[in-house]
Design a protein around this motif. Structure first.
Motif, short mmCIF file in Angstrom:
data_model
loop_
_atom_site.label_atom_id
_atom_site.label_comp_id
_atom_site.label_asym_id
_atom_site.label_seq_id
_atom_site.Cartn_x
_atom_site.Cartn_y
_atom_site.Cartn_z
N SER A 71 0.81 -1.22 0.00
CA SER A 71 0.00 0.00 0.00
C SER A 71 0.85 1.27 0.00
N ARG A 72 2.05 1.22 0.56
CA ARG A 72 2.88 2.43 0.57
C ARG A 72 3.22 2.88 -0.86
N TYR A 73 3.30 1.93 -1.79
CA TYR A 73 3.58 2.31 -3.18
C TYR A 73 2.31 2.68 -3.92
N ALA A 74 1.22 2.02 -3.63
CA ALA A 74 -0.07 2.41 -4.23
C ALA A 74 -0.42 3.84 -3.85
N ARG A 75 -0.12 4.22 -2.61
CA ARG A 75 -0.39 5.60 -2.16
C ARG A 75 0.48 6.62 -2.89
N ARG A 76 1.57 6.17 -3.47
CA ARG A 76 2.46 7.06 -4.23
C ARG A 76 2.14 7.07 -5.71
N GLY A 77 1.09 6.34 -6.10
CA GLY A 77 0.68 6.36 -7.51
C GLY A 77 1.19 5.20 -8.33
N ILE A 78 1.74 4.16 -7.70
CA ILE A 78 2.20 2.99 -8.43
C ILE A 78 1.05 1.98 -8.48
N PHE A 79 0.72 1.54 -9.69
CA PHE A 79 -0.37 0.59 -9.85
C PHE A 79 0.08 -0.59 -10.70
N TYR A 98 2.89 0.54 -13.31
CA TYR A 98 2.82 1.84 -13.97
C TYR A 98 2.86 2.91 -12.89
N ASN A 99 3.68 3.93 -13.12
CA ASN A 99 3.82 5.02 -12.16
C ASN A 99 2.97 6.20 -12.60
N PHE A 100 1.86 6.43 -11.90
CA PHE A 100 1.01 7.59 -12.14
C PHE A 100 1.43 8.76 -11.24
N GLY A 101 2.36 8.51 -10.34
CA GLY A 101 2.78 9.52 -9.37
C GLY A 101 4.07 10.20 -9.76
N ASN A 102 4.77 10.69 -8.76
CA ASN A 102 6.05 11.37 -8.96
C ASN A 102 7.18 10.37 -9.17
N GLU A 103 8.32 10.89 -9.61
CA GLU A 103 9.50 10.06 -9.79
C GLU A 103 9.77 9.25 -8.53
N LEU A 104 10.21 8.00 -8.70
CA LEU A 104 10.45 7.10 -7.58
C LEU A 104 11.74 6.33 -7.80
N GLN A 105 12.56 6.25 -6.78
CA GLN A 105 13.78 5.44 -6.82
C GLN A 105 13.44 4.04 -6.32
N ILE A 106 13.87 3.02 -7.04
CA ILE A 106 13.73 1.65 -6.55
C ILE A 106 15.11 1.02 -6.48
N ASN A 107 15.25 0.09 -5.56
CA ASN A 107 16.54 -0.55 -5.33
C ASN A 107 16.37 -2.04 -5.10
N LEU A 108 17.43 -2.77 -5.33
CA LEU A 108 17.42 -4.19 -5.02
C LEU A 108 17.07 -4.39 -3.56
N GLY A 109 16.27 -5.39 -3.30
CA GLY A 109 15.94 -5.74 -1.93
C GLY A 109 14.76 -5.00 -1.32
N MET A 110 14.21 -4.01 -2.03
CA MET A 110 13.04 -3.29 -1.50
C MET A 110 11.85 -4.22 -1.45
N LYS A 111 11.10 -4.21 -0.36
CA LYS A 111 9.85 -4.96 -0.26
C LYS A 111 8.82 -4.21 -1.09
N PHE A 112 8.26 -4.88 -2.10
CA PHE A 112 7.41 -4.19 -3.06
C PHE A 112 6.02 -4.80 -3.22
N VAL A 113 5.93 -6.11 -3.11
CA VAL A 113 4.68 -6.82 -3.35
C VAL A 113 4.46 -7.84 -2.24
N GLN A 114 3.22 -7.94 -1.75
CA GLN A 114 2.92 -8.96 -0.75
C GLN A 114 2.35 -10.19 -1.45
N LEU A 115 2.89 -11.34 -1.06
CA LEU A 115 2.41 -12.64 -1.52
C LEU A 115 1.56 -13.23 -0.41
N VAL A 116 0.27 -13.46 -0.69
CA VAL A 116 -0.64 -14.10 0.27
C VAL A 116 -0.86 -15.51 -0.25
N LEU A 117 -0.77 -16.48 0.65
CA LEU A 117 -0.82 -17.89 0.26
C LEU A 117 -2.06 -18.59 0.79
N TYR A 118 -2.62 -19.46 -0.06
CA TYR A 118 -3.83 -20.19 0.27
C TYR A 118 -3.61 -21.67 0.02
#
Length: 143
Positions: A71-79, A98-118
């Motif tokens: 959600s921290r990235y969705a709030r910045r306009g990343i979809f 897709y970045n609808f927001g402002n410029e964003l730096q990304i780096n190796l190791g950043m937590k970006f997506v949550q995997l929910v398991l069923y």
């Protein structure tokens, strides 16, 4: 839905995540996938970009995953249009954003997506038996 303790037990038994597992990425009901590779380091506004998961998944035939942008990235306009990771999938995931927001730096190791398991009650044909197009993927795979 698997909770944190169940995810850890699966990982300890050699399932779900076979490479680059980090206990720091465990959440109460999921696992935060980290950036393993990226198509750009500086994501410009109004631009498409790709990442791969740092983790190599090894889902057993009775476990399916669902992907959700943090959600921290969705709030910045990343979809992204994220979906399911089929039971039996093995490899690194490639994900498009897709970045609808402002410029964003990304780096190796950043937590970006949550995997929910069923857990699937009655597994049928797993990923490799159905299509398997991206089985054993490494890095960003755009084929």
């Amino acid at each position: 839905m698997l909770n944190d303790a169940e995810i850890i037990e699966y990982v300890k038994s050699g399932k779900i995540i076979s490479d680059n597992y980090s206990e720091d990425s465990i959440t109460p009901n999921g696992y935060d996938l980290r950036i393993g590779d990226y198509s750009v380091n500086t994501v410009q506004s109004n631009s498409l970009f790709f990442i791969s998961s740092m983790e190599r998944l090894d889902l057993p035939d009775n476990i399916v995953g669902s992907l959700h942008i943090k959600s921290r990235y969705a709030r910045r306009g990343i979809f992204s249009s994220l979906g399911f990771v089929d039971a039996g999938f093995k490899g690194q995931l490639t994900m498009a954003f897709y970045n609808f927001g402002n410029e964003l730096q990304i780096n190796l190791g950043m937590k970006f997506v949550q995997l929910v398991l069923y857990e699937i009650k009655l597994p049928e044909r797993n990923y490799s038996m159905r299509s398997g197009n991206y089985q054993n993927s490494n890095g960003i795979n755009l084929k």
